[in-house]
Structures are given as C-alpha cells and as structure tokens.
Design a protein around this motif. Structure first.
Motif, short mmCIF file in Angstrom:
data_model
loop_
_atom_site.label_atom_id
_atom_site.label_comp_id
_atom_site.label_asym_id
_atom_site.label_seq_id
_atom_site.Cartn_x
_atom_site.Cartn_y
_atom_site.Cartn_z
N TRP A 4 -10.78 15.24 -49.24
CA TRP A 4 -9.83 16.21 -50.03
C TRP A 4 -9.11 16.83 -49.57
O TRP A 4 -8.64 16.62 -48.34
CB TRP A 4 -11.04 16.90 -50.62
CG TRP A 4 -11.62 18.41 -48.90
CD1 TRP A 4 -12.31 17.93 -48.69
CD2 TRP A 4 -10.65 19.08 -48.70
NE1 TRP A 4 -12.33 18.72 -47.56
CE2 TRP A 4 -11.02 19.65 -47.68
CE3 TRP A 4 -9.40 20.08 -49.22
CZ2 TRP A 4 -11.03 20.87 -46.96
CZ3 TRP A 4 -9.78 21.09 -48.86
CH2 TRP A 4 -9.89 21.93 -47.49
N VAL A 52 0.96 14.20 -49.99
CA VAL A 52 0.81 13.24 -50.29
C VAL A 52 0.36 12.14 -49.38
O VAL A 52 -0.11 11.38 -48.73
CB VAL A 52 0.67 12.40 -51.87
CG1 VAL A 52 -0.33 11.19 -52.57
CG2 VAL A 52 -0.09 13.73 -53.21
N TYR A 71 -16.47 10.58 -55.78
CA TYR A 71 -16.20 11.18 -56.72
C TYR A 71 -16.34 10.55 -57.83
O TYR A 71 -15.90 11.18 -59.47
CB TYR A 71 -13.92 10.60 -56.54
CG TYR A 71 -13.30 10.81 -55.68
CD1 TYR A 71 -13.43 12.34 -54.61
CD2 TYR A 71 -12.34 9.65 -55.27
CE1 TYR A 71 -12.44 12.61 -54.09
CE2 TYR A 71 -11.46 10.17 -54.42
CZ TYR A 71 -11.48 11.49 -53.18
OH TYR A 71 -10.85 11.87 -52.55
N SER A 96 -15.43 14.16 -59.14
CA SER A 96 -14.10 13.86 -60.18
C SER A 96 -12.94 12.79 -59.45
O SER A 96 -13.07 13.27 -58.22
CB SER A 96 -13.13 14.80 -61.21
OG SER A 96 -13.02 15.88 -59.90
N PHE A 97 -12.45 12.26 -59.98
CA PHE A 97 -11.31 11.38 -59.57
C PHE A 97 -9.79 12.18 -59.35
O PHE A 97 -9.53 12.64 -60.50
CB PHE A 97 -11.04 10.26 -59.76
CG PHE A 97 -12.01 9.04 -59.37
CD1 PHE A 97 -12.21 7.98 -58.90
CD2 PHE A 97 -14.08 8.54 -59.66
CE1 PHE A 97 -12.78 7.02 -58.18
CE2 PHE A 97 -14.41 7.99 -59.89
CZ PHE A 97 -14.15 7.32 -59.18
N PRO A 98 -9.71 12.44 -58.03
CA PRO A 98 -8.22 13.16 -58.36
C PRO A 98 -7.70 11.84 -57.99
O PRO A 98 -7.39 10.44 -58.36
CB PRO A 98 -7.87 13.65 -56.37
CG PRO A 98 -8.65 12.66 -55.51
CD PRO A 98 -10.30 12.16 -56.61
N THR A 99 -5.96 12.27 -58.42
CA THR A 99 -5.08 11.09 -58.97
C THR A 99 -4.34 11.04 -57.34
O THR A 99 -4.03 9.60 -57.66
CB THR A 99 -4.22 12.14 -59.23
OG1 THR A 99 -3.10 13.42 -58.51
CG2 THR A 99 -3.92 12.58 -60.31
N TRP A 100 -5.16 11.04 -56.40
CA TRP A 100 -4.36 10.26 -55.17
C TRP A 100 -4.81 9.39 -54.82
O TRP A 100 -4.92 9.64 -52.88
CB TRP A 100 -3.65 11.30 -53.87
CG TRP A 100 -4.83 12.47 -54.52
CD1 TRP A 100 -4.28 14.41 -54.99
CD2 TRP A 100 -6.11 12.88 -53.63
NE1 TRP A 100 -5.75 14.33 -54.87
CE2 TRP A 100 -6.61 14.17 -53.91
CE3 TRP A 100 -6.16 11.99 -52.76
CZ2 TRP A 100 -7.92 14.61 -53.13
CZ3 TRP A 100 -7.54 13.06 -51.71
CH2 TRP A 100 -7.95 14.48 -52.60
N HIS A 101 -6.06 8.85 -55.45
CA HIS A 101 -7.36 8.25 -54.48
C HIS A 101 -7.16 6.77 -53.72
O HIS A 101 -7.56 6.50 -53.49
CB HIS A 101 -8.59 8.26 -55.48
CG HIS A 101 -9.73 7.23 -54.72
ND1 HIS A 101 -9.95 7.36 -53.49
CD2 HIS A 101 -10.28 6.06 -55.32
CE1 HIS A 101 -11.23 6.56 -53.30
NE2 HIS A 101 -11.13 5.35 -54.27
N TRP A 102 -5.81 7.22 -54.50
CA TRP A 102 -5.39 5.37 -54.12
C TRP A 102 -4.65 5.20 -52.71
O TRP A 102 -4.81 4.33 -52.06
CB TRP A 102 -4.58 5.29 -54.99
CG TRP A 102 -3.14 6.22 -55.03
CD1 TRP A 102 -2.88 7.18 -55.05
CD2 TRP A 102 -2.01 5.95 -53.85
NE1 TRP A 102 -1.25 7.62 -54.86
CE2 TRP A 102 -1.31 7.16 -54.31
CE3 TRP A 102 -1.77 5.60 -52.89
CZ2 TRP A 102 0.19 7.64 -53.61
CZ3 TRP A 102 -0.44 5.93 -51.69
CH2 TRP A 102 0.14 6.62 -51.80
#
Length: 353
Positions: free
Chosen positions: A223, A231, A303, A307-313
């Motif tokens: 997190w 990011v 996640y 829930s999945f964040p947009t920065w999981h990449w």
C-alpha cells in the motif's frame, strides 16, 4: 557436480533395459552430501534452481548418462542454452504440473500467513508527530514493519524447508522469474510456477477477506498513500529492494560454492532472514508508504481480497526489471567460474581424491 541416475533396483545388472520414464527417474546424491544423509538413501527430483539447495541436487550436463533426463527436464542441470530454456515440450511433463500445483499451495499458505500478520484497516495512518523526539520509531509505521519482517523471516524459511524438496521452494514470482533469466529455470516451468503462484495467492486473498469479514483492509508492503508518495518513488524502492533480495537469495541459496560452507541446511534460514530484513528496512522510512513487496503474488492476493489500485503494475514491472538486471550481472560474473561446470566438477574430483 557429478552424479549418477539411479537404476531400477529390480533389474538384472547385465540386462539391457529401456531407460526409466521421467516420472520414475531420481537423482542419487553426490559424495559431497554428509555421510548421515548418504546412509539414509535420500533422493530428490533434480532442479538447478532449488532455493536453499545451493545446487546440491543437480545433474552434470557433460555426463552422457544424464542425457535422457535432461532431454525431458533441461533445468535439472545448470548452463541451459537459450534453445533448451525455451523448449516448450516441458508442458507435456506431468512432473512439472504437479510441482507447480504444490508451488501454488505453498504460495497460498505463505501469502495468507504473511499478509494476515501485517493486516491493518484500510485508512492511511497519520504521519508521525514532528515534535516527538523518537519520530517514526514510536509509531505503527515502524512497529508494523518490524513485526512483519520478523514473522516473514520465520515463515519464509519454514515454507522453503517444507516445499523445497518438491518444488524448489520459490513461492514468489520474483524468484521464479529471476531464475529464468539466469537460465536455471526453463520457460515451461517458469510459466506454470508463476501461474499457480498467482492462483494460490488469489485463494489466500479470498481467505483473508473471509477471515477479516471485510474487504476494507491493507497489507504491509502492498500500500501507499498517493497524497504522500509518488508512484515513481515507490517503483524505485520496489526495484532496489527486489535487487537486494535477489543478490542475497542467490548468494546464500543458489551459489554452488556455498554448499561447501553451510550446505542446503542453512540456506532457507538465510533466505528468510534476507527477505524479512529487507522488508522491514524498506518500510518505515517514509510515512504513507507500506514498503516494498518483493513478491508480486503476495500483493496480488491482497488486492483480490480487498481491491486493486491503479499502481499495482509497479510490483510486476519492477520485479521483471530487477530480474533482467540481476541476470546480466549473474552471467558477467557467474558463481561457478563460467566454464560450463568444469571448475565445479574439478572441485568434486579433488574432494573424492
């Protein structure tokens, strides 16, 4: 390392029989294994990227007796060619599917244990009081990673001991991907391992949601507060921490020279200490940041449960980037001297003499 493939004990010594199938082939331990282990007749499936084994249980690629096994399982020995590493016939080997399935079970158990031990409410913690003399060291931002690092060190070491004999004890896409880029793991095994690691982690995430009775939670190492941490900063930390873990894990868990020092018995403990210490040290410096994951499957599972964040990449891209960089360095300065096993075989020969 020169080893021999054990023959079927029921056959007559003078009879010429067909080679055993891959399912029934086993590897006889070398003379470098301590005497008590040799007396116990311990056998294991050969795999060059067995974490914590320090390549104790591998085949000699130069020995023609091992050609049949290496035809089916090219990563049973080091020094795979690119063609051998990319050979897709491994997908037809049932033994790889079974090992991958067990790898998924181990990943599920590891992710559940390490995620649950660092679980906290989804709300971001407040920054430390700037007037406090102890700063961050008296806050949950410090104590949480401390507990998580200690428990992760113990859990990782124990799970490598539990699953290493069957799968190699990766339990982490970072290790699997890195061993692929160092040509210690074939492409079919790498794809199967990572796929089942993700499946296992996803099941762990669902179990965490059911145990927590809510999906409003966050997990240490997975997190960040976008209002406090960029990011790009998180990506840099993830890449650097992954490199630290790779060099230490390969050094204490895969370097063939280390078996002469502490062997496969202490390797998993040192790998666990390396990961736990790195996870702790990377987590508390900046408020609003849970630290580096160094295991993308672990965050993926968290996640799935939340829930999945947009920065999981960043967990996946940093993992691949660190693996590529480590692979380049690994082959610039290979631990065995770069002589296609010649130096290693000479060590064994000298020991026998």
């Amino acid at each position: 390392m020169s080893v021999a493939i054990e023959a079927n004990p029921k056959r007559d010594e003078g009879a010429g029989e067909k080679m055993e199938t891959t399912r029934h082939r086993t590897i006889r331990h070398s003379k470098s294994v301590p005497e008590p282990l040799r007396a116990a007749h311990i056998h294991t499936t050969p795999f060059a990227a067995r974490l914590g084994g320090n390549q104790e249980f591998v085949l000699d690629r130069a020995d023609p007796k091992n050609a049949a096994v290496l035809e089916d399982i090219p990563d049973a020995a080091t020094h795979m060619t690119v063609k051998q590493a990319l050979d897709l016939r491994g997908f037809r080997q049932a033994i790889l599917w079974k090992a991958a399935a067990v790898e998924g079970v181990g990943t599920m158990l590891l992710v559940y244990a390490t995620d649950w031990s660092t679980l906290s409410p989804a709300a971001y913690p407040p920054p430390p009081d700037p007037a406090s003399e102890s700063g961050v060291f008296s806050t949950a931002s410090f104590l949480g990673p401390l507990v998580g690092g200690v428990t992760s060190a113990i859990f990782i070491a124990m799970y490598i001991f539990c699953f290493g004999a069957v799968t190699g004890g990766h339990l982490n896409p970072l290790i699997t991907i890195a061993t692929f880029f160092t040509r210690l793991t074939s492409l079919p095994r790498a794809i199967l391992y990572v796929s089942f690691q993700i499946i296992g982690a996803s099941l762990a995430g669902l179990l965490i949601r059911a145990s927590y009775d809510s999906r409003e939670f966050k997990v240490g190492g997975c997190w960040l507060n976008p209002a406090e941490i960029s990011v790009s900063s998180a990506f840099t930390n993830e890449f650097s921490a992954s490199l630290v873990v790779l060099f230490m894990a390969f050094g204490v868990g895969l370097d063939p020279r280390q078996r002469q020092i502490f062997g496969p018995s202490l390797g998993p403990i040192f790998v666990g200490l390396a990961v736990g210490t790195t996870a702790f040290s990377m987590a508390f410096t900046r408020p609003g940041y849970g630290g580096a994951a160094m295991n993308p499957a672990r965050c993926f599972g968290a996640y799935v449960g939340s829930s999945f964040p947009t920065w999981h990449w960043i967990h996946w891209v940093a993992t691949i980037a660190a693996s590529v960089f480590h692979g380049i360095v690994y082959y610039m300065v290979p631990p065995w001297g770069g002589f296609a096993g010649k130096h290693e075989r000479q060590l064994v020969s000298d020991e026998e003499k």
